[in-house]
Design a protein around this motif. Structure first.
Motif, PDB file in Angstrom:
ATOM      1  N   GLU A 141      20.290  35.801  49.274  1.00 50.71           N
ATOM      2  CA  GLU A 141      19.990  37.062  48.599  1.00 50.71           C
ATOM      3  C   GLU A 141      18.554  37.498  48.872  1.00 50.71           C
ATOM      4  O   GLU A 141      18.284  38.670  49.174  1.00 50.71           O
ATOM      5  CB  GLU A 141      20.223  36.906  47.095  1.00 50.71           C
ATOM      6  CG  GLU A 141      21.702  36.737  46.736  1.00 50.71           C
ATOM      7  CD  GLU A 141      21.898  36.344  45.279  1.00 50.71           C
ATOM      8  OE1 GLU A 141      20.879  36.053  44.605  1.00 50.71           O
ATOM      9  OE2 GLU A 141      23.045  36.332  44.829  1.00 50.71           O
ATOM     10  N   ALA A 146      16.993  40.716  51.027  1.00 52.66           N
ATOM     11  CA  ALA A 146      16.074  41.625  50.347  1.00 52.66           C
ATOM     12  C   ALA A 146      14.689  41.612  50.984  1.00 52.66           C
ATOM     13  O   ALA A 146      13.809  42.378  50.602  1.00 52.66           O
ATOM     14  CB  ALA A 146      15.956  41.242  48.874  1.00 52.66           C
ATOM     15  N   SER A 185      28.655  39.083  45.858  1.00 53.84           N
ATOM     16  CA  SER A 185      27.394  39.525  46.454  1.00 53.84           C
ATOM     17  C   SER A 185      26.900  38.540  47.499  1.00 53.84           C
ATOM     18  O   SER A 185      26.519  38.910  48.598  1.00 53.84           O
ATOM     19  CB  SER A 185      26.347  39.688  45.350  1.00 53.84           C
ATOM     20  OG  SER A 185      25.122  40.055  45.903  1.00 53.84           O
ATOM     21  N   GLU A 240      19.683  48.661  38.108  1.00 51.00           N
ATOM     22  CA  GLU A 240      20.594  49.273  39.076  1.00 51.00           C
ATOM     23  C   GLU A 240      20.215  50.738  39.305  1.00 51.00           C
ATOM     24  O   GLU A 240      20.192  51.216  40.446  1.00 51.00           O
ATOM     25  CB  GLU A 240      22.028  49.182  38.554  1.00 51.00           C
ATOM     26  CG  GLU A 240      23.057  49.859  39.426  1.00 51.00           C
ATOM     27  CD  GLU A 240      24.420  49.918  38.762  1.00 51.00           C
ATOM     28  OE1 GLU A 240      25.235  50.771  39.169  1.00 51.00           O
ATOM     29  OE2 GLU A 240      24.669  49.135  37.834  1.00 51.00           O
ATOM     30  N   ALA A 283      17.030  51.072  41.412  1.00 54.57           N
ATOM     31  CA  ALA A 283      17.028  50.343  42.686  1.00 54.57           C
ATOM     32  C   ALA A 283      16.517  51.224  43.823  1.00 54.57           C
ATOM     33  O   ALA A 283      15.729  50.775  44.662  1.00 54.57           O
ATOM     34  CB  ALA A 283      18.424  49.814  42.988  1.00 54.57           C
ATOM     35  N   PHE A 309      15.972  49.678  47.295  1.00 55.23           N
ATOM     36  CA  PHE A 309      17.265  49.020  47.473  1.00 55.23           C
ATOM     37  C   PHE A 309      18.417  49.965  47.185  1.00 55.23           C
ATOM     38  O   PHE A 309      18.274  50.952  46.457  1.00 55.23           O
ATOM     39  CB  PHE A 309      17.398  47.822  46.514  1.00 55.23           C
ATOM     40  CG  PHE A 309      16.426  46.709  46.792  1.00 55.23           C
ATOM     41  CD1 PHE A 309      16.730  45.712  47.711  1.00 55.23           C
ATOM     42  CD2 PHE A 309      15.201  46.662  46.154  1.00 55.23           C
ATOM     43  CE1 PHE A 309      15.833  44.698  47.974  1.00 55.23           C
ATOM     44  CE2 PHE A 309      14.292  45.650  46.406  1.00 55.23           C
ATOM     45  CZ  PHE A 309      14.609  44.666  47.322  1.00 55.23           C
ATOM     46  N   GLN A 332      21.881  49.440  45.230  1.00 57.58           N
ATOM     47  CA  GLN A 332      22.507  48.462  44.346  1.00 57.58           C
ATOM     48  C   GLN A 332      23.794  49.064  43.804  1.00 57.58           C
ATOM     49  O   GLN A 332      23.776  50.099  43.121  1.00 57.58           O
ATOM     50  CB  GLN A 332      21.575  48.067  43.193  1.00 57.58           C
ATOM     51  CG  GLN A 332      22.130  46.921  42.355  1.00 57.58           C
ATOM     52  CD  GLN A 332      21.068  46.299  41.468  1.00 57.58           C
ATOM     53  OE1 GLN A 332      19.881  46.356  41.778  1.00 57.58           O
ATOM     54  NE2 GLN A 332      21.484  45.691  40.375  1.00 57.58           N
ATOM     55  N   ASN A 383      27.385  48.545  41.694  1.00 57.49           N
ATOM     56  CA  ASN A 383      28.030  47.747  40.655  1.00 57.49           C
ATOM     57  C   ASN A 383      29.425  48.310  40.399  1.00 57.49           C
ATOM     58  O   ASN A 383      29.607  49.254  39.638  1.00 57.49           O
ATOM     59  CB  ASN A 383      27.198  47.766  39.369  1.00 57.49           C
ATOM     60  CG  ASN A 383      27.801  46.894  38.276  1.00 57.49           C
ATOM     61  OD1 ASN A 383      28.690  46.084  38.536  1.00 57.49           O
ATOM     62  ND2 ASN A 383      27.329  47.065  37.058  1.00 57.49           N
ATOM     63  N   THR A 427      30.454  45.898  45.000  1.00 56.82           N
ATOM     64  CA  THR A 427      29.357  45.325  44.229  1.00 56.82           C
ATOM     65  C   THR A 427      28.422  44.594  45.192  1.00 56.82           C
ATOM     66  O   THR A 427      28.870  43.778  45.993  1.00 56.82           O
ATOM     67  CB  THR A 427      29.867  44.333  43.166  1.00 56.82           C
ATOM     68  OG1 THR A 427      30.640  45.049  42.197  1.00 56.82           O
ATOM     69  CG2 THR A 427      28.716  43.633  42.464  1.00 56.82           C
ATOM     70  N   LYS A 457      23.860  44.315  46.609  1.00 58.49           N
ATOM     71  CA  LYS A 457      22.497  44.845  46.679  1.00 58.49           C
ATOM     72  C   LYS A 457      21.985  44.650  48.097  1.00 58.49           C
ATOM     73  O   LYS A 457      22.179  43.586  48.689  1.00 58.49           O
ATOM     74  CB  LYS A 457      21.596  44.120  45.678  1.00 58.49           C
ATOM     75  CG  LYS A 457      20.151  44.601  45.639  1.00 58.49           C
ATOM     76  CD  LYS A 457      19.385  43.858  44.559  1.00 58.49           C
ATOM     77  CE  LYS A 457      17.936  44.314  44.477  1.00 58.49           C
ATOM     78  NZ  LYS A 457      17.179  43.594  43.418  1.00 58.49           N
ATOM     79  N   ASN A 494      18.717  46.020  51.027  1.00 60.98           N
ATOM     80  CA  ASN A 494      17.456  46.722  51.266  1.00 60.98           C
ATOM     81  C   ASN A 494      17.717  48.069  51.945  1.00 60.98           C
ATOM     82  O   ASN A 494      18.517  48.173  52.866  1.00 60.98           O
ATOM     83  CB  ASN A 494      16.566  45.842  52.157  1.00 60.98           C
ATOM     84  CG  ASN A 494      15.113  46.265  52.122  1.00 60.98           C
ATOM     85  OD1 ASN A 494      14.788  47.429  52.334  1.00 60.98           O
ATOM     86  ND2 ASN A 494      14.233  45.316  51.837  1.00 60.98           N
TER      87      ASN A 494
END
Length: 383
Positions: free
Chosen positions: A11, A15, A75, A306, A309, A314, A316, A318, A349, A351, A353
């Protein structure tokens, strides 16, 4: 290495938050997995390549699965596929075909950057990303300055603080693949997402601080109890004294969504904040939604991380539908999105960059079952 540590490193890698030592640990563990799972490729010995891909997929999922938290599992799995699975499938073979969407990269789909246009009261325009740092113009004792970090600041000269002035309005617009940060003359900080705008006076006069926005904008409002800050957008007006909040108001058939991060705000449908029947007061963590053509304001609890983000660099998602995801991709990468066939209900879902090439995001979506093709600057989502 424990699976939990492996997932966390994955993760943070995606990122962009790993140092060289952590990257080395991650790659060493990955190499060990790769050698164990896929020592080499031989068509005669291993059989059908697509079947082998499927088998590897299942084994990798099993390795990183965390049954106690399915969202973390999804994720982490998506990140693993985006970063590393192409190495499993394609690194060994030199005679690659273009059958896989992961390989069809005829041109880069680059992410957006800091760029915007400043439109002055007289209609003249300044392309901010092309302008030199320093004072760009002066308006009635207000210096408009581009800072060394590429932001725009409105600075009130001390000697002109109390002088009467005529109201002079400016507008800042971001294009597709653009974003920008501004500091208004009262100290309020503003972040514009792609395809957004804000209209504001170079200096706030009278008994209110009024701005008008379109698109998505994040505010960090400077406190002034004597002069409320009011934001006007599609179907709504928001009043604050000093707080942080995000407005997503792209108009057309899209609902207006206002999310409070800190402090409190009052929100009303229409353009009048003084009618109690149309007004609601919000607390941090709440999101107000006003649908196009509706007078009702619905309030729900949301994850503010979120919502923020995009401001923090980012995407993100959900449990979002594919159309919502692709609308963000379309604005940030300056691409056109088309849909072919009846779209199945897919929820995403994860996240990622916002600095990565769009193909990285498409690869992630592919492993969530989203089929796509790319033709120039057009992304085609297929059933």
């Amino acid at each position: 290495m424990k699976n939990s540590e492996f997932k966390k490193l994955l993760e943070n890698y995606f990122a962009g938050n790993l140092d060289e030592t952590q990257k080395s640990r991650l790659f060493q563990h990955y190499d060990a997995l790769r050698k164990e799972e896929f020592p080499g490729w031989d068509d005669n010995e291993l059989g059908n390549e697509e079947q082998v891909k499927s088998d590897i997929y299942k084994r990798v999922v099993k390795r990183i699965r965390d049954r106690r938290n399915r969202l973390i599992y999804l994720s982490a799995a998506a990140i693993f596929f985006v970063c590393f699975i192409p190495l499993y499938f394609f690194k060994v073979k030199d005679d690659l075909t273009e059958n896989s969407p992961l390989l069809v990269q005829k041109e880069q789909l680059l992410p957006g950057s800091d760029k915007a246009i400043l439109i002055l009261e007289d209609g003249s325009q300044i392309v901010l990303d092309q302008a030199e740092n320093g004072v760009l113009t002066s308006q009635g004792g207000i210096k408009v300055q581009k800072t060394k970090d590429g932001h725009l600041s409105y600075i009130v000269n001390a000697e002109n603080e109390d002088k009467e002035q005529e109201l002079s309005f400016n507008t800042i617009k971001t294009p597709k693949a653009g974003q920008y940060q501004i500091q208004l003359s009262d100290g309020t900080k503003v972040w514009l997402n792609a395809l957004s705008s804000i209209r504001f006076p170079s200096k706030f006069l009278g008994n209110e601080r009024r701005v008008e926005i379109t698109g998505e904008v994040f505010f960090e409002v400077a406190k002034d109890k004597m002069k409320p800050f009011r934001v006007y957008s599609s179907n709504q007006v928001i009043e604050v004294l000093g707080t942080q909040f995000n407005i997503n108001s792209y108009g057309e058939n899209n609902p207006s969504k206002t999310t409070l991060v800190e402090g409190s705000i009052r929100i009303a449908n229409g353009e009048k904040i003084d009618n109690p029947a149309n007004m609601r007061t919000m607390v941090p963590g709440e999101q107000a939604i006003i649908n196009a053509g509706s007078k009702a304001i619905s309030i729900k609890q949301v994850d503010t991380d979120e919502i923020m983000a995009w401001k923090n660099g980012f995407f993100q998602f959900n449990n979002e539908d594919i159309q919502s995801v692709m609308s963000q991709i379309e604005r940030w990468y300056d691409v056109h999105v088309k849909y072919e066939g009846l779209q199945k209900s897919k929820r995403i879902t994860g996240k990622i960059n916002r600095k990565v090439d769009a193909y990285k995001i498409l690869e992630m979506l592919h492993y969530f079952g989203v089929n796509y093709a790319v033709e120039g600057k057009t992304i085609i989502i297929r059933n």
